[in-house]
Design a protein around this motif. Structure first.
Motif, PDB file in Angstrom:
ATOM      1  N   PHE A 144      -3.277   4.779   1.348  1.00  0.00           N
ATOM      2  CA  PHE A 144      -3.558   6.140   1.808  1.00  0.00           C
ATOM      3  C   PHE A 144      -2.838   6.475   3.109  1.00  0.00           C
ATOM      4  O   PHE A 144      -2.713   7.646   3.467  1.00  0.00           O
ATOM      5  CB  PHE A 144      -5.060   6.351   1.993  1.00  0.00           C
ATOM      6  CG  PHE A 144      -5.847   6.323   0.714  1.00  0.00           C
ATOM      7  CD1 PHE A 144      -5.290   6.751  -0.482  1.00  0.00           C
ATOM      8  CD2 PHE A 144      -7.153   5.881   0.707  1.00  0.00           C
ATOM      9  CE1 PHE A 144      -6.010   6.735  -1.663  1.00  0.00           C
ATOM     10  CE2 PHE A 144      -7.892   5.863  -0.465  1.00  0.00           C
ATOM     11  CZ  PHE A 144      -7.325   6.288  -1.663  1.00  0.00           C
ATOM     12  N   VAL A 145      -2.420   5.459   3.845  1.00  0.00           N
ATOM     13  CA  VAL A 145      -1.586   5.653   5.039  1.00  0.00           C
ATOM     14  C   VAL A 145      -0.371   4.745   4.897  1.00  0.00           C
ATOM     15  O   VAL A 145      -0.449   3.676   4.277  1.00  0.00           O
ATOM     16  CB  VAL A 145      -2.352   5.349   6.346  1.00  0.00           C
ATOM     17  CG1 VAL A 145      -3.464   6.343   6.569  1.00  0.00           C
ATOM     18  CG2 VAL A 145      -2.907   3.923   6.344  1.00  0.00           C
ATOM     19  N   THR A 146       0.732   5.168   5.444  1.00  0.00           N
ATOM     20  CA  THR A 146       1.994   4.441   5.282  1.00  0.00           C
ATOM     21  C   THR A 146       2.300   3.611   6.515  1.00  0.00           C
ATOM     22  O   THR A 146       2.131   4.072   7.651  1.00  0.00           O
ATOM     23  CB  THR A 146       3.142   5.442   5.037  1.00  0.00           C
ATOM     24  OG1 THR A 146       2.838   6.213   3.866  1.00  0.00           O
ATOM     25  CG2 THR A 146       4.462   4.721   4.832  1.00  0.00           C
ATOM     26  N   ALA A 147       2.751   2.400   6.287  1.00  0.00           N
ATOM     27  CA  ALA A 147       3.096   1.498   7.387  1.00  0.00           C
ATOM     28  C   ALA A 147       4.316   2.013   8.137  1.00  0.00           C
ATOM     29  O   ALA A 147       5.322   2.389   7.528  1.00  0.00           O
ATOM     30  CB  ALA A 147       3.364   0.096   6.849  1.00  0.00           C
ATOM     31  N   ASP A 155       4.094   1.075  -3.401  1.00  0.00           N
ATOM     32  CA  ASP A 155       3.548   1.310  -4.741  1.00  0.00           C
ATOM     33  C   ASP A 155       2.030   1.418  -4.648  1.00  0.00           C
ATOM     34  O   ASP A 155       1.291   0.534  -5.093  1.00  0.00           O
ATOM     35  CB  ASP A 155       3.960   0.186  -5.690  1.00  0.00           C
ATOM     36  CG  ASP A 155       3.750   0.559  -7.155  1.00  0.00           C
ATOM     37  OD1 ASP A 155       3.073   1.579  -7.428  1.00  0.00           O
ATOM     38  OD2 ASP A 155       4.238  -0.171  -8.030  1.00  0.00           O
ATOM     39  N   PRO A 156       1.530   2.523  -4.054  1.00  0.00           N
ATOM     40  CA  PRO A 156       0.086   2.640  -3.829  1.00  0.00           C
ATOM     41  C   PRO A 156      -0.744   2.645  -5.106  1.00  0.00           C
ATOM     42  O   PRO A 156      -1.859   2.132  -5.123  1.00  0.00           O
ATOM     43  CB  PRO A 156      -0.045   3.966  -3.069  1.00  0.00           C
ATOM     44  CG  PRO A 156       1.214   4.716  -3.359  1.00  0.00           C
ATOM     45  CD  PRO A 156       2.268   3.685  -3.536  1.00  0.00           C
ATOM     46  N   ALA A 209      -4.856  -0.098  -8.272  1.00  0.00           N
ATOM     47  CA  ALA A 209      -5.326  -0.554  -9.583  1.00  0.00           C
ATOM     48  C   ALA A 209      -5.949  -1.942  -9.504  1.00  0.00           C
ATOM     49  O   ALA A 209      -6.725  -2.325 -10.389  1.00  0.00           O
ATOM     50  CB  ALA A 209      -4.165  -0.556 -10.576  1.00  0.00           C
ATOM     51  N   ARG A 210      -5.632  -2.693  -8.458  1.00  0.00           N
ATOM     52  CA  ARG A 210      -6.157  -4.050  -8.308  1.00  0.00           C
ATOM     53  C   ARG A 210      -7.337  -4.120  -7.353  1.00  0.00           C
ATOM     54  O   ARG A 210      -7.843  -5.208  -7.056  1.00  0.00           O
ATOM     55  CB  ARG A 210      -5.037  -4.982  -7.825  1.00  0.00           C
ATOM     56  CG  ARG A 210      -4.012  -5.293  -8.912  1.00  0.00           C
ATOM     57  CD  ARG A 210      -2.731  -5.824  -8.326  1.00  0.00           C
ATOM     58  NE  ARG A 210      -1.825  -6.340  -9.360  1.00  0.00           N
ATOM     59  CZ  ARG A 210      -1.102  -5.586 -10.172  1.00  0.00           C
ATOM     60  NH1 ARG A 210      -1.162  -4.256 -10.072  1.00  0.00           N
ATOM     61  NH2 ARG A 210      -0.313  -6.115 -11.090  1.00  0.00           N
ATOM     62  N   LEU A 261      -0.392  -5.749   1.767  1.00  0.00           N
ATOM     63  CA  LEU A 261      -0.133  -6.288   0.439  1.00  0.00           C
ATOM     64  C   LEU A 261      -1.426  -6.510  -0.331  1.00  0.00           C
ATOM     65  O   LEU A 261      -2.399  -7.054   0.203  1.00  0.00           O
ATOM     66  CB  LEU A 261       0.620  -7.621   0.550  1.00  0.00           C
ATOM     67  CG  LEU A 261       1.958  -7.589   1.288  1.00  0.00           C
ATOM     68  CD1 LEU A 261       2.459  -9.006   1.534  1.00  0.00           C
ATOM     69  CD2 LEU A 261       2.983  -6.788   0.493  1.00  0.00           C
ATOM     70  N   VAL A 262      -1.425  -6.098  -1.593  1.00  0.00           N
ATOM     71  CA  VAL A 262      -2.545  -6.326  -2.508  1.00  0.00           C
ATOM     72  C   VAL A 262      -2.011  -7.121  -3.686  1.00  0.00           C
ATOM     73  O   VAL A 262      -1.204  -6.612  -4.472  1.00  0.00           O
ATOM     74  CB  VAL A 262      -3.156  -5.004  -2.990  1.00  0.00           C
ATOM     75  CG1 VAL A 262      -4.319  -5.283  -3.932  1.00  0.00           C
ATOM     76  CG2 VAL A 262      -3.610  -4.155  -1.815  1.00  0.00           C
TER      77      VAL A 262
END
Length: 244
Positions: free
Chosen positions: A55-58, A73-74, A79-80, A64-65
């Motif tokens: 929801f916020v960009t680095a 790729d939010p 999704a995970r 990482l997820v």
């Protein structure tokens, strides 16, 4: 931590205008681990969760997820993840079971009545409340429905944002049992909280944020409540002393 992290930030910097809200944040949460992120208002706890949700960009670094960069790729990152906010938005005229099955449908999941009952019971919702309208639920009961919705998604990781805020001690204790059950099933869980007691009750690892920086990191089993309180308050006072 020897296991590969499912949730990870690497030198993560988040900016809001000219202000840095996360400053080179490094943390790791592997499968089967609860990580409690403590800090006062504005410390950056919710920002860390939002970064992992994409929801916020680095500005620099990575969130990482399961190895997916949430800034790039939010949708794949989300999704995970199962996400439980402080206040779970449910439909008051639907029952607990109906809410659970409806939200699963929105996620493309088909949940049987028996599976819905089992998930809600595992989250700690009383049997007699399953078919009652949510409008008559306490906040603790609503949180349990939210936990069941999160677990129904069969995500590999879970983010909790102040999940015990406003709960009485009994409800918070019941919620903690649901979180520990999810951990024991192998989820990586990152919980932002003000609740030191709850952090010690459920967390394997505890981090303290101040002004967007991770200023302390502890193994929960190695610290008693009064010691954690002293450490937390010491950092909180340090923040007050440097505030304008």
């Amino acid at each position: 931590m020897s296991a590969a992290p499912l949730l990870e930030t690497r030198r993560l910097v988040i900016r809001r205008g000219d202000r840095i809200t996360l400053d080179a944040l490094d943390l790791q949460v592997p499968a089967g681990c609860v990580y409690a992120l403590l800090g006062g208002n504005g410390a950056g706890k919710t920002t860390a969760l939002n970064a992992l949700l994409g929801f916020v960009t680095a500005a620099s670094g990575q969130a990482l997820v399961d190895g997916i960069d949430a800034s790039r790729d939010p949708h794949a990152a989300r999704a995970r993840i199962a996400y439980l906010p402080e206040n779970v938005a449910l439909y008051p005229y639907l029952s607990g079971i109906e809410n659970l099955r409806y939200f699963c449908t929105l996620s493309g999941l088909r949940l049987s009545l028996d599976s819905a009952r089992a998930l809600l019971r595992a989250a700690g919702l009383p049997r007699e409340a399953l078919a009652r309208r949510v409008g008559g639920y306490s906040k603790g009961m609503r949180q349990k429905v939210g936990l069941a919705i999160a677990r129904a998604r069969q995500a590999r990781a879970m983010l909790l944002d102040e999940p015990t805020s406003g709960l009485d001690p009994s409800a918070a204790n019941e919620f903690a049992r649901g979180v520990l059950a999810a951990r024991d099933e192998g989820l990586a869980i990152l919980m932002a909280t003000h609740d030191l007691f709850n952090a010690l009750q459920v967390a394997d690892r505890i981090g303290i944020l101040r002004d967007g920086r991770l200023v302390a990191e502890l193994q929960a089993r190695d610290v008693a409540h009064d010691e954690l309180e002293r450490i937390y308050l010491r950092h909180a006072r340090a923040a007050d002393e440097v505030s304008p």
